[in-house]
Design an enzyme around this catalytic site. Structure first.
Site, mmCIF file in Angstrom:
data_model
loop_
_atom_site.group_PDB
_atom_site.id
_atom_site.type_symbol
_atom_site.label_atom_id
_atom_site.label_comp_id
_atom_site.label_asym_id
_atom_site.label_seq_id
_atom_site.Cartn_x
_atom_site.Cartn_y
_atom_site.Cartn_z
ATOM 1 N N GLU A 1 109.262 -10.859 -97.548
ATOM 2 C CA GLU A 1 108.368 -11.279 -98.623
ATOM 3 C C GLU A 1 108.208 -12.681 -98.256
ATOM 4 O O GLU A 1 108.856 -13.579 -97.870
ATOM 5 C CB GLU A 1 109.013 -11.309 -100.001
ATOM 6 C CG GLU A 1 108.368 -11.903 -101.249
ATOM 7 C CD GLU A 1 109.010 -12.037 -102.661
ATOM 8 O OE1 GLU A 1 109.783 -11.188 -102.695
ATOM 9 O OE2 GLU A 1 108.727 -12.659 -103.527
ATOM 10 N N GLU B 1 103.535 -20.362 -105.998
ATOM 11 C CA GLU B 1 104.263 -20.114 -107.182
ATOM 12 C C GLU B 1 104.880 -21.143 -107.947
ATOM 13 O O GLU B 1 104.903 -22.078 -107.407
ATOM 14 C CB GLU B 1 105.391 -19.170 -106.342
ATOM 15 C CG GLU B 1 106.356 -18.610 -107.494
ATOM 16 C CD GLU B 1 107.235 -17.517 -107.020
ATOM 17 O OE1 GLU B 1 107.770 -17.867 -105.605
ATOM 18 O OE2 GLU B 1 107.965 -16.561 -107.411
#
Ligand SMILES: *[C@@H]1O[C@H](CO)[C@@H](O)[C@H](O)[C@H]1NC(C)=O
Ligand SMILES: *[C@@H]1O[C@H](CO)[C@@H](O)[C@H](O)[C@H]1NC(C)=O
Ligand SMILES: *[C@@H]1O[C@H](CO)[C@@H](O)[C@H](O)[C@H]1NC(C)=O
Ligand SMILES: *[C@@H]1O[C@H](CO)[C@@H](O)[C@H](O)[C@H]1NC(C)=O
Length: 361
Positions: A133, A138
């Site tokens: 990932e 974020e």
């Protein structure tokens, strides 16, 4: 014949020096709905959201194309929602391996309880962390003044934290270290607004992630520019090719990772889908809620905010223009591109000198 050989050599030099990244896919407007799938399982990160299907999301106006042709993905703002707040998680139908993924962002979701992300992940989520990932944009609860860029892998690998403008917060990329944080690099905000409302106040910007585990590739690197600063021309006006090697020091440089036993991290990343989502509370934003003191003082608890205060999610939306995906071309297209590209001028000049020398001899 001789001259031809010299030219061929010059092209090979140019190609070896820098891979050419050629435009593979462009997404804009409706493409985010037609070429991405609506993920409708329970949020794997335990957020207090209901990820809606396409029909419901459109009827609640959670995904639409605005009057400027930008795509908007937002969280529902109806005041009271006791059964989880409607939201959206979109994942690309296409998958990508080595690629440069570049996104034009006009608005980044902000607010207490809000946990937005733009990321790539193995297309088989049930096998995670196998396949890996990469989190490109974020944040949680507007808690960090920076963008948090992270990588999660199944093996014990780490990052060196050199050759980047950001700061390495966690160096272990092993998925289960540091409360599942992965290795995390926090971007530097001195010259670029990289997160939340400061990024939005500049009208957003552009973020680009390069994943390159080809031979000689630099691994994983991320750059971010806000719209008030100057950008490389292939970033400000995206065309058929990009050259990240000319973009300067990256904000986050994971490199090729160093793994225990010396294994190649290339094997830890498989074909990835591109994902956009907004979740609320859950494993990270919920557990960290009180770390932004303004949040509990306004809403008591994360769950209470989600259930009772829809208007607090007025800024919980993504507005994105285009998403470009570049892949490495084959050597013939690379050399064609290198001949027409000004940045290879020194090589073209070199070839000319060699030809002149040959002719003089
Ligand atoms: C959906 O959003 C658009 C654009 O903001 C707006 O014009 C429209 O009224 C909204 N529709 C609903 C059902 O909220
Ligand atoms: C996805 O991963 C699971 C768990 O490892 C595995 O059982 C399954 O076969 C995989 N599916 C595909 C399509 O590869
Ligand atoms: C850092 O950059 C320098 C100069 O570009 C390069 O020689 C060196 O290999 C890089 N180091 C890492 C760890 O990427
Ligand atoms: C951020 O960048 C500025 C300007 O280059 C530098 O002075 C500062 O030390 C950097 N901050 C961190 C935490 O590295």
């Amino acid at each position: 014949m001789r001259i031809g050989n010299v030219l061929a050599c010059a092209s090979v030099v140019a190609v070896a020096r820098a891979a050419t990244w050629s435009l593979k896919d462009t997404y804009s407007g409706d493409d985010y709905m037609s070429k991405f799938d609506y993920f409708t399982d329970k949020d794997p990160t335990n957020g207090l959201v209901v990820y809606e299907n396409e029909e419901t999301a459109k009827s609640l106006n959670l995904t639409y194309v605005d009057n400027n042709g930008n795509f908007v993905l937002r969280t529902d703002t109806v005041q009271q929602r006791s059964e989880g707040r409607p939201s959206v998680r979109l994942q690309s139908q296409a998958t990508y391996e080595n690629a440069v993924i570049m996104l034009q962002v006009s608005h980044y979701p902000t607010g207490c309880a809000v946990w937005p992300a733009f990321w790539t992940v193995t297309s088989n989520i049930t096998q995670w962390p196998t396949g890996g990932e990469i989190d490109i944009l974020e944040n949680v609860n507007d808690q960090y003044p920076s963008d948090l860029v992270s990588v999660h892998v199944k093996d014990r690998c780490s990052v060196s934290g050199t050759n980047q403008t950001g700061t390495t917060a966690f160096s272990s990329c092993y998925a289960y270290d540091n409360e599942n944080s992965g290795c995390r690099i926090e971007t530097n905000n001195t010259n670029t607004a990289t997160a939340g409302s400061s990024f939005n106040s500049k009208g957003g910007g552009v973020v680009a992630m390069q994943r390159d585990f080809s031979s000689g590739g630099q691994g994983i690197r991320v750059w971010i520019w806000d719209n008030s600063e100057s950008m490389p021309s292939d970033v400000s006006k995206p065309g058929n090719t990009v050259d990240p090697d000319q973009w300067g020091t990256p904000a986050a440089n994971f490199g090729r990772l160093s793994c225990e036993g010396g294994g190649d991290a290339a094997d830890l990343f498989d074909a990835h889908k591109i994902v956009f989502d907004i979740t609320l509370c859950g494993d990270w934003a919920g557990n960290a809620y009180s770390l932004n003191a303004q949040c509990p003082s306004k809403y008591q608890s994360c769950a209470n905010q989600v259930g009772e205060s829809g208007s607090s999610f007025d800024d919980a939306y993504w507005t994105v223009k285009n998403l470009y995906v570049y892949e490495t071309g084959d050597s013939s297209s690379s050399s064609a591109a290198s001949r027409s590209s000004p940045r290879y001028a020194p090589y073209a000049f070199g070839a000319t000198l060699i030809i002149l020398t040959v002719l003089l001899l």
